[in-house]
Design a protein around this motif. Sequence first.
Motif, mmCIF file in Angstrom:
data_model
loop_
_atom_site.group_PDB
_atom_site.id
_atom_site.type_symbol
_atom_site.label_atom_id
_atom_site.label_comp_id
_atom_site.label_asym_id
_atom_site.label_seq_id
_atom_site.Cartn_x
_atom_site.Cartn_y
_atom_site.Cartn_z
ATOM 1 N N MET A 1 0.563 -1.388 -0.420
ATOM 2 C CA MET A 1 -0.496 0.092 0.150
ATOM 3 C C MET A 1 1.158 0.992 0.075
ATOM 4 S SD MET A 1 -3.326 -0.562 0.040
ATOM 5 C CE MET A 1 -2.753 -1.938 -0.860
ATOM 6 N N ALA A 2 2.321 1.088 0.625
ATOM 7 C CA ALA A 2 2.805 2.072 0.809
ATOM 8 C C ALA A 2 3.122 3.291 -0.885
ATOM 9 C CB ALA A 2 3.947 2.228 1.307
ATOM 10 N N VAL A 3 3.670 1.982 -1.305
ATOM 11 C CA VAL A 3 4.058 2.828 -2.546
ATOM 12 C C VAL A 3 3.335 2.771 -3.488
ATOM 13 C CG1 VAL A 3 4.925 1.690 -5.219
ATOM 14 C CG2 VAL A 3 5.680 0.737 -2.897
ATOM 15 N N ALA A 4 1.455 2.946 -3.341
ATOM 16 C CA ALA A 4 0.139 3.032 -3.853
ATOM 17 C C ALA A 4 -0.333 4.204 -3.850
ATOM 18 C CB ALA A 4 -0.765 1.927 -3.894
ATOM 19 N N ALA A 5 -0.184 4.405 -1.823
ATOM 20 C CA ALA A 5 -0.367 5.902 -1.727
ATOM 21 C C ALA A 5 0.728 7.119 -2.074
ATOM 22 C CB ALA A 5 0.074 5.312 -0.121
ATOM 23 N N ARG A 6 2.290 6.298 -2.001
ATOM 24 C CA ARG A 6 3.025 8.062 -2.529
ATOM 25 C C ARG A 6 3.135 7.971 -4.206
ATOM 26 N NH1 ARG A 6 5.591 7.108 2.357
ATOM 27 N NH2 ARG A 6 6.563 5.886 3.618
ATOM 28 N N ALA A 7 2.943 7.279 -4.714
ATOM 29 C CA ALA A 7 2.902 7.328 -6.063
ATOM 30 C C ALA A 7 1.082 8.082 -6.045
ATOM 31 C CB ALA A 7 1.872 5.760 -7.056
ATOM 32 N N GLY A 8 0.251 8.378 -5.314
ATOM 33 C CA GLY A 8 -1.253 8.567 -5.523
ATOM 34 C C GLY A 8 -0.626 10.661 -5.269
ATOM 35 N N PHE A 9 -0.344 10.390 -4.540
ATOM 36 C CA PHE A 9 0.392 11.313 -3.610
ATOM 37 C C PHE A 9 1.302 12.499 -4.939
ATOM 38 C CE2 PHE A 9 -0.940 9.901 0.723
ATOM 39 C CZ PHE A 9 -1.349 11.363 0.821
ATOM 40 N N ALA A 10 2.109 12.060 -5.321
ATOM 41 C CA ALA A 10 3.167 12.806 -6.556
ATOM 42 C C ALA A 10 2.421 12.887 -7.301
ATOM 43 C CB ALA A 10 3.544 11.601 -7.001
ATOM 44 N N ALA A 11 1.242 12.140 -7.562
ATOM 45 C CA ALA A 11 0.449 12.381 -8.994
ATOM 46 C C ALA A 11 -0.223 13.663 -8.738
ATOM 47 C CB ALA A 11 -0.384 10.842 -9.185
ATOM 48 N N ARG A 12 -1.262 13.865 -7.620
ATOM 49 C CA ARG A 12 -1.984 14.657 -7.303
ATOM 50 C C ARG A 12 -1.187 16.348 -7.413
ATOM 51 N NH1 ARG A 12 -3.988 14.871 -1.690
ATOM 52 N NH2 ARG A 12 -2.524 16.152 -0.788
ATOM 53 N N GLY A 60 -2.690 8.688 -14.072
ATOM 54 C CA GLY A 60 -3.687 7.402 -14.199
ATOM 55 C C GLY A 60 -3.728 6.438 -12.300
ATOM 56 N N ILE A 61 -2.595 5.386 -13.479
ATOM 57 C CA ILE A 61 -1.945 4.585 -11.842
ATOM 58 C C ILE A 61 -2.326 5.205 -11.273
ATOM 59 C CG2 ILE A 61 -0.271 3.052 -12.310
ATOM 60 C CD1 ILE A 61 -0.091 3.123 -15.300
ATOM 61 N N GLY A 62 -1.146 6.250 -10.687
ATOM 62 C CA GLY A 62 -1.243 6.609 -9.732
ATOM 63 C C GLY A 62 -2.147 7.552 -8.855
ATOM 64 N N LEU A 63 -2.953 7.718 -9.573
ATOM 65 C CA LEU A 63 -4.503 8.173 -8.992
ATOM 66 C C LEU A 63 -5.447 6.902 -8.361
ATOM 67 C CD1 LEU A 63 -5.234 11.042 -10.506
ATOM 68 C CD2 LEU A 63 -4.424 10.943 -8.385
ATOM 69 N N ALA A 64 -5.171 5.959 -9.377
ATOM 70 C CA ALA A 64 -5.617 5.006 -8.718
ATOM 71 C C ALA A 64 -5.147 3.950 -7.770
ATOM 72 C CB ALA A 64 -5.740 4.136 -10.490
ATOM 73 N N GLY A 65 -3.693 4.138 -7.721
ATOM 74 C CA GLY A 65 -3.207 3.136 -6.495
ATOM 75 C C GLY A 65 -4.004 4.556 -5.177
ATOM 76 N N MET A 66 -3.809 5.882 -5.207
ATOM 77 C CA MET A 66 -3.939 6.557 -4.366
ATOM 78 C C MET A 66 -5.582 5.616 -3.752
ATOM 79 S SD MET A 66 -3.739 8.964 -2.099
ATOM 80 C CE MET A 66 -3.413 10.572 -3.092
ATOM 81 N N ALA A 67 -6.662 5.955 -4.471
ATOM 82 C CA ALA A 67 -7.999 5.266 -4.158
ATOM 83 C C ALA A 67 -7.950 3.854 -3.614
ATOM 84 C CB ALA A 67 -8.346 4.845 -5.848
ATOM 85 N N VAL A 68 -7.121 2.627 -4.317
ATOM 86 C CA VAL A 68 -6.750 1.512 -3.974
ATOM 87 C C VAL A 68 -6.129 1.616 -1.798
ATOM 88 C CG1 VAL A 68 -5.035 -0.131 -3.545
ATOM 89 C CG2 VAL A 68 -6.363 0.530 -5.936
ATOM 90 N N TRP A 69 -5.569 2.541 -1.717
ATOM 91 C CA TRP A 69 -4.696 3.265 -0.592
ATOM 92 C C TRP A 69 -5.894 3.137 0.518
ATOM 93 C CZ3 TRP A 69 -3.386 7.973 1.463
ATOM 94 C CH2 TRP A 69 -3.554 8.076 2.671
ATOM 95 N N ARG A 70 -6.714 4.367 -0.139
ATOM 96 C CA ARG A 70 -8.024 4.863 0.798
ATOM 97 C C ARG A 70 -8.634 3.711 1.059
ATOM 98 N NH1 ARG A 70 -6.428 9.534 3.233
ATOM 99 N NH2 ARG A 70 -5.405 11.313 1.778
#
Length: 259
Positions: A1-12, A60-70
């Motif tokens: 989950m850490a990778v998904a969350a960090r990718a999401g924050f970077a994309a945002r 888009g993949i980064g934001l999907a990672g954010m969704a999965v983490w949330r």
Amino acid sequence: MAVAARAGFAARGLIYVLVAVISLQIAFGGDGGGHQADRGGALGELAGRPFGSAMLWIVGIGLAGMAVWRLSEAVFGGPGPDGSKLSRRAADLFRFVFYCFVSYSVLAYAAGDRGSGSGSSDRQSDDVTARVLEWPGGQWLLGVAGAGVVIAGLWVAVRAVRRTFRKHLRTHDMSARTRKVVEALGVTGGSARGVVFAAAGVFAVVAAVQHQPGKARGMDDTLRGFRDLPAGPWLLALVALGLAAFGVFSWCNARWRKV
């Protein structure tokens, strides 16, 4: 989950920085390169850059990672003493739905559906407002929703000023200077983001009171509205710099967020 969350924050963070760049161009007489100062405009700006198509997929993949983490935090709880509170889980569930929508729109745009993700937030706001006003009691519903957005925006700004974000960051891993910079970015960026949300809510309330869908504004028209105020160009530039600060703060979250 850490990778998904960090990718999401970077994309945002990238999206907010691009919106800030477009807003700065608008503030000083430009047209933002023909782009709206919103997520759709940011995607259009990104698509026109070298390797833009690849970057769209990455975002888009980064934001999907954010969704999965949330979603994982909504189901299993987050770090900290309040991570398992019902209110925290409900908020994370709402964020999961939001980021699902955002990531889908970005990925659809990357796949070639230029009507997805890049649509004007102003046009979407007008369409939604018009539909709501047609419902029985729609005027009251829109007014309450607008007031809710105002309150939410002020809440975001107040939380930023109070530095409540510090409990989510691994501040012990930062140097004293880095911690001060990150806190300044969080306060400035969160306050600017809250002000923009609150302003959009005010326009929604005005649309409800006057029963005119066109009075509601998306992010682009809300930002351009700052330019029309006294000292408008400088005020919009200040807000734009605040949004850029929030984008950089998101990158800091990608590095130091507790996940």
